[in-house]
Scaffold this active site. Structure first.
Site, mmCIF file in Angstrom:
data_model
loop_
_atom_site.group_PDB
_atom_site.id
_atom_site.type_symbol
_atom_site.label_atom_id
_atom_site.label_comp_id
_atom_site.label_asym_id
_atom_site.label_seq_id
_atom_site.Cartn_x
_atom_site.Cartn_y
_atom_site.Cartn_z
ATOM 1 N N HIS A 157 0.806 -1.316 0.137
ATOM 2 C CA HIS A 157 -0.162 0.247 -0.154
ATOM 3 C C HIS A 157 0.593 0.974 0.028
ATOM 4 O O HIS A 157 0.416 2.441 0.375
ATOM 5 C CB HIS A 157 -0.557 -0.413 0.821
ATOM 6 C CG HIS A 157 -1.679 -1.464 1.825
ATOM 7 N ND1 HIS A 157 -2.365 -1.619 0.886
ATOM 8 C CD2 HIS A 157 -1.440 -2.337 2.063
ATOM 9 C CE1 HIS A 157 -3.116 -2.767 1.359
ATOM 10 N NE2 HIS A 157 -1.974 -2.548 2.510
ATOM 11 N N SER A 278 15.729 21.276 -15.536
ATOM 12 C CA SER A 278 14.587 22.469 -15.701
ATOM 13 C C SER A 278 15.240 23.321 -16.785
ATOM 14 O O SER A 278 16.173 23.978 -16.150
ATOM 15 C CB SER A 278 13.667 22.380 -14.838
ATOM 16 O OG SER A 278 12.989 23.861 -14.354
ATOM 17 N N LYS A 284 16.788 21.953 -10.136
ATOM 18 C CA LYS A 284 16.042 20.356 -11.348
ATOM 19 C C LYS A 284 16.467 19.669 -11.411
ATOM 20 O O LYS A 284 17.180 19.063 -12.975
ATOM 21 C CB LYS A 284 14.702 20.624 -11.202
ATOM 22 C CG LYS A 284 13.863 21.112 -10.447
ATOM 23 C CD LYS A 284 12.090 21.236 -10.623
ATOM 24 C CE LYS A 284 11.334 19.861 -10.729
ATOM 25 N NZ LYS A 284 10.015 19.531 -11.400
ATOM 26 N N GLU A 291 10.021 8.429 -17.154
ATOM 27 C CA GLU A 291 8.136 9.287 -16.803
ATOM 28 C C GLU A 291 7.952 8.598 -18.891
ATOM 29 O O GLU A 291 6.599 7.889 -18.854
ATOM 30 C CB GLU A 291 8.408 10.640 -16.829
ATOM 31 C CG GLU A 291 8.785 11.301 -15.561
ATOM 32 C CD GLU A 291 9.029 12.103 -15.539
ATOM 33 O OE1 GLU A 291 7.879 13.210 -15.229
ATOM 34 O OE2 GLU A 291 10.173 12.989 -15.681
#
Ligand code: ARG
Length: 465
Positions: A157, A278, A284, A291
């Protein structure tokens, strides 16, 4: 002008829209190699069977070789008016060698031709995916061996559940990708039959040697029913189904990577090679490759779905609907290969923050089950009672805002008087993972064994190739 390949009974040429909806050359030119290989095998067989003369067969083969190099050198003029790769090649053959070209299509139709070409193309894609899965299995097993004893939190979970080893986590994916590989190998074995010679749908009156063409093209045997031969697309559906499951596995791992390299988890560091920055936030480092691997799943499932729907209402045998099968596979399968390659690079390059992982493994009362097991073993209480005792201890720790091993013996004894000092020996994450030696469990000894077993197996496979 009516079509020069099939226009005998047509007075007028097609409407521009008809040409646009009908032509597949823009995408099926990808199968030029397979189409030429199929034609060469077919004409060799026709000559051997005395259906065309040796001389014509040689002319045809020479012409096909010329066409192959024209296409590879980018000199071939593809024409939409000629619809597809099959007719583009045949028309060029006629330009190159004259009327003998017309003999190539003896005992054959575009229906069995396209079924053969596409099977060959899908088979090549399967072999690529197989190779890439093998590489990934290797990389994961090596990573597992290196980190066989490094501890991380195991989750259910997405809640800290029990400590596990990072190697064990990697080996879980080895099991998944190994099943994927075995699935596409099964599909390959099933699809490896040659439809060529089924002709339009009914077979042919020419004395073909279908076993010969099948063998020349690396198939195990010819397909046994001509109607099925031209209308079956199970082979691509099965591979897309297998690809979908594999993409789902890749996506789960990609999702974990995305989580792991976030500032909140900080479990791993992705290499610069597999991340991006970024344009506005200089701090970043984004896990774009992960992804995108996660995202590729959508188009791969989409291809499977599109093809299942496209096929479901088709009466036997061939219908032009089936022309829509190719773009889906041409998109989905190379994208799966790309996702596998990117995943392999990420796994190979990622660096673990072993200290962070270990610390996280110890938080969230992750050794509560060890405590309960200790009660069963040492105090000889039934597991359900042990669960209850441990629950009360966790409750106390939560209230005091400390980890389990920070509770004093007196505090523990206030819940269960028979608890002794020995209990602390199981509350560390190291002890916890080391104790899980049951077959398939997370102990470093097990993980090392499994990783080495796989590495040896993979080495044996490459050696026997
Ligand atoms: N381009 C067609 C396809 O991809 C080839 C087969 C055409 N057959 C036919 N009878 N019109 O399906």
């Amino acid at each position: 002008m009516s079509n020069r390949m099939w226009g005998g009974r047509f007075a007028a040429g097609p409407d521009a829209i008809m040409e646009e909806i009908n032509a597949s050359i823009d995408f099926d030119k990808k199968m030029y190699k397979q189409d030429i290989a199929g034609s060469k095998a077919h004409v060799r067989m026709l000559a051997k069977q005395g259906i065309v003369t040796q001389e014509d067969a040689e002319k045809i083969q020479g012409g096909l070789d010329t066409i192959l190099s024209e296409i590879e050198e980018g000199k071939f003029q593809f024409s939409r008016a000629l619809e597809d790769i099959h007719m583009n090649i045949e028309a060029r053959l006629a330009e190159l060698i004259g009327p003998a070209a017309g003999r190539l299509h003896t005992g054959r139709s575009r229906n069995d031709q396209v079924a053969t070409d596409f099977r060959l193309w899908v088979r090549d894609a399967v072999d690529d995916i197989d190779g890439q899965l093998t590489t990934l299995l290797n990389t994961l097993s090596r990573k597992a061996e290196t980190h066989a004893a490094d501890i991380m939190p195991g989750f259910t979970h997405l809640q800290s559940a029990q400590p596990v080893t990072f190697g064990h986590h990697m080996m879980a994916y080895v099991e998944m990708f190994a099943r994927d590989r075995s699935r596409i190998r099964d599909a390959r074995a099933r699809m490896n039959e040659c439809p060529l010679g089924s002709a339009a749908l009914a077979g042919t009156s020419f004395p073909l040697d279908r076993a010969m063409t099948a063998a020349e093209l690396g198939f195990d045997r010819p397909t046994a029913n001509s109607l099925d031969g031209v209308s079956d697309r199970d082979y691509v559906l099965e591979v897309l189904a297998d690809a979908s499951i594999c993409a789902m596995h890749l996506s789960r791992l990609a999702e974990e990577i995305v989580l792991w390299c976030s500032a909140q988890f900080k479990f791993i560091e992705l290499s610069d090679k597999f991340s991006t920055g970024s344009s506005i936030m200089p701090q970043k480092k984004n896990p774009d490759a992960a992804e995108l691997v996660r995202a590729k799943t959508g188009r791969i499932y989409g291809a499977l779905h599109a093809l299942l729907v496209m096929m479901k209402g088709l009466p036997l045998t061939y219908s032009k609907d089936m022309q829509e099968d190719k773009e889906q596979a041409f998109d989905a399968l190379p994208n799966l290969s790309l996702a596998l390659a990117a995943m392999n690079g990420m796994i190979d390059d990622m660096v673990l923050n072993t200290k962070v992982l270990k610390k996280a493994a110890g938080s969230g009362y992750a050794t509560a089950t060890d405590l309960a097991d200790w009660c069963v073993r040492v105090l000889n209480v039934p597991f359900r009672d042990a669960h209850h005792i441990t629950g009360a201890l966790v409750g106390m720790a939560v209230q005091k805002n400390v980890e389990l091993h920070r509770l004093s013996l007196e505090e523990m004894q206030s819940v269960e008087p028979r608890i002794t000092d020995d209990v602390y020996s199981v509350l560390s994450v190291d002890k916890s993972v080391r104790s899980r030696e049951s077959y398939g469990g997370t102990s470093p000894v097990n993980v090392r064994k499994q990783a080495r077993r796989w590495l040896k197996q993979l080495e044996k496979e490459t050696a026997s190739k």
